[in-house]
Design a protein around this motif. Structure first.
Motif, short mmCIF file in Angstrom:
data_model
loop_
_atom_site.label_atom_id
_atom_site.label_comp_id
_atom_site.label_asym_id
_atom_site.label_seq_id
_atom_site.Cartn_x
_atom_site.Cartn_y
_atom_site.Cartn_z
N LYS A 32 0.49 -1.29 -0.25
CA LYS A 32 -0.04 0.45 0.30
C LYS A 32 0.68 0.84 0.27
O LYS A 32 0.76 2.12 0.81
CB LYS A 32 -1.17 -0.01 1.31
N THR A 33 2.21 1.13 -0.27
CA THR A 33 2.69 2.33 -0.39
C THR A 33 3.30 2.02 -1.94
O THR A 33 3.37 1.73 -2.91
CB THR A 33 4.06 1.98 0.19
N LEU A 34 3.49 3.64 -2.49
CA LEU A 34 3.41 3.88 -4.15
C LEU A 34 5.43 5.35 -3.25
O LEU A 34 5.14 5.89 -2.75
CB LEU A 34 2.91 5.05 -4.47
N TYR A 35 6.08 4.43 -3.90
CA TYR A 35 7.16 4.81 -4.14
C TYR A 35 7.72 6.13 -5.61
O TYR A 35 7.48 4.87 -6.64
CB TYR A 35 8.52 3.97 -3.86
N LEU A 36 7.83 7.34 -5.45
CA LEU A 36 7.39 8.40 -6.32
C LEU A 36 9.09 8.90 -6.71
O LEU A 36 9.96 8.56 -5.96
CB LEU A 36 7.17 9.33 -6.33
N SER A 37 9.17 8.44 -8.19
CA SER A 37 10.98 9.47 -8.34
C SER A 37 11.24 10.29 -8.21
O SER A 37 10.39 11.14 -8.44
CB SER A 37 11.62 8.53 -9.41
N ASN A 85 21.42 20.71 -14.10
CA ASN A 85 21.74 21.67 -13.00
C ASN A 85 20.47 22.63 -12.33
O ASN A 85 20.56 23.39 -12.24
CB ASN A 85 22.55 23.13 -14.68
N ALA A 86 20.01 21.64 -12.15
CA ALA A 86 18.26 21.66 -11.56
C ALA A 86 18.44 22.43 -10.00
O ALA A 86 19.69 22.02 -9.43
CB ALA A 86 17.92 20.28 -11.17
N ARG A 87 17.94 23.25 -9.58
CA ARG A 87 18.12 24.01 -7.90
C ARG A 87 17.74 22.80 -7.13
O ARG A 87 18.02 22.96 -6.05
CB ARG A 87 17.22 24.70 -8.51
N ILE A 88 16.67 21.82 -7.45
CA ILE A 88 15.94 20.84 -6.76
C ILE A 88 15.48 19.92 -7.19
O ILE A 88 15.09 19.84 -8.15
CB ILE A 88 14.93 21.72 -5.84
N GLU A 89 15.32 18.50 -5.90
CA GLU A 89 15.05 17.50 -6.77
C GLU A 89 13.89 17.28 -5.46
O GLU A 89 14.11 16.94 -4.62
CB GLU A 89 16.05 16.38 -7.63
N ILE A 90 12.59 16.46 -5.35
CA ILE A 90 12.05 15.96 -5.30
C ILE A 90 11.84 14.56 -4.83
O ILE A 90 11.17 14.38 -6.04
CB ILE A 90 10.66 16.54 -5.37
N GLU A 91 12.25 13.79 -4.50
CA GLU A 91 11.41 12.22 -3.62
C GLU A 91 10.64 12.18 -2.65
O GLU A 91 9.88 12.36 -1.76
CB GLU A 91 12.10 11.19 -3.83
N CYS A 92 9.14 11.24 -3.19
CA CYS A 92 8.43 11.24 -1.81
C CYS A 92 7.73 9.41 -2.39
O CYS A 92 7.82 9.15 -2.97
CB CYS A 92 6.99 11.92 -2.57
N LEU A 93 7.26 9.17 -0.78
CA LEU A 93 6.18 8.07 -0.50
C LEU A 93 5.35 8.32 -0.49
O LEU A 93 4.81 9.29 0.25
CB LEU A 93 6.81 7.50 0.48
#
Length: 111
Positions: free
Chosen positions: A11-16, A100-108
Motif C-alpha cells: 500500500k505504498t507508492l514510491y515516486l522517483s 543544473n536543477a535547483r531542486i529534486e523531490i522524491e516522495c512516498l
C-alpha cells in the motif's frame, strides 16, 4: 532513463525524484520557486493519475543544489499540502543536481 517513475509495493507508492521539468523535459526558468512549483505540479499530476491526492504523501526527501534556497523552497512547498497533513521530510543540499536543477523531490505516498 533506467528507472520507473513510480513503483507500488503493498500500500505504498514510491515516486522517483522529480525535477522542475516542463512537458518537453526542459528545466523551467525562474529559479527555485518556479522549479519547486513545477516539481510539485508533476507530483500532483502523477498522484492524480493513480487516484490519489497530495494528502496521501507521507514522506518527501528534498534535495537542494544550494541550501540558501531553503526558505524560498519552503514557502512554495508548504502551499501544496494540507496544513494539517504535512508529510515528514528530510532536506539537504547536494551541491549540484542533474540538468543544473535547483531542486529534486522524491516522495512516498500511501494508497
Amino acid at each position: 532513463l533506467p528507472f520507473s517513475q513510480t513503483v507500488q509495493v503493498g500500500k505504498t507508492l514510491y515516486l522517483s525524484g522529480l525535477l522542475g521539468l516542463d512537458k518537453n523535459g526542459k528545466l523551467v526558468r525562474g529559479g527555485i520557486r518556479t522549479e519547486t512549483a513545477q516539481a510539485l505540479e508533476t507530483l500532483r499530476s502523477t498522484l492524480k493519475g493513480k487516484g490519489l491526492g497530495m494528502d496521501r504523501v507521507a514522506k518527501c526527501t528534498v534535495i537542494l543544489a544550494d541550501i540558501k534556497d531553503f526558505s524560498a523552497m519552503n514557502t512554495v512547498y508548504a502551499s501544496y499540502f494540507p496544513a494539517d497533513r504535512l508529510p515528514a521530510r528530510t532536506t539537504f543540499a547536494a551541491g549540484k543536481l542533474l540538468n543544473n536543477a535547483r531542486i529534486e523531490i522524491e516522495c512516498l505516498a500511501s494508497l
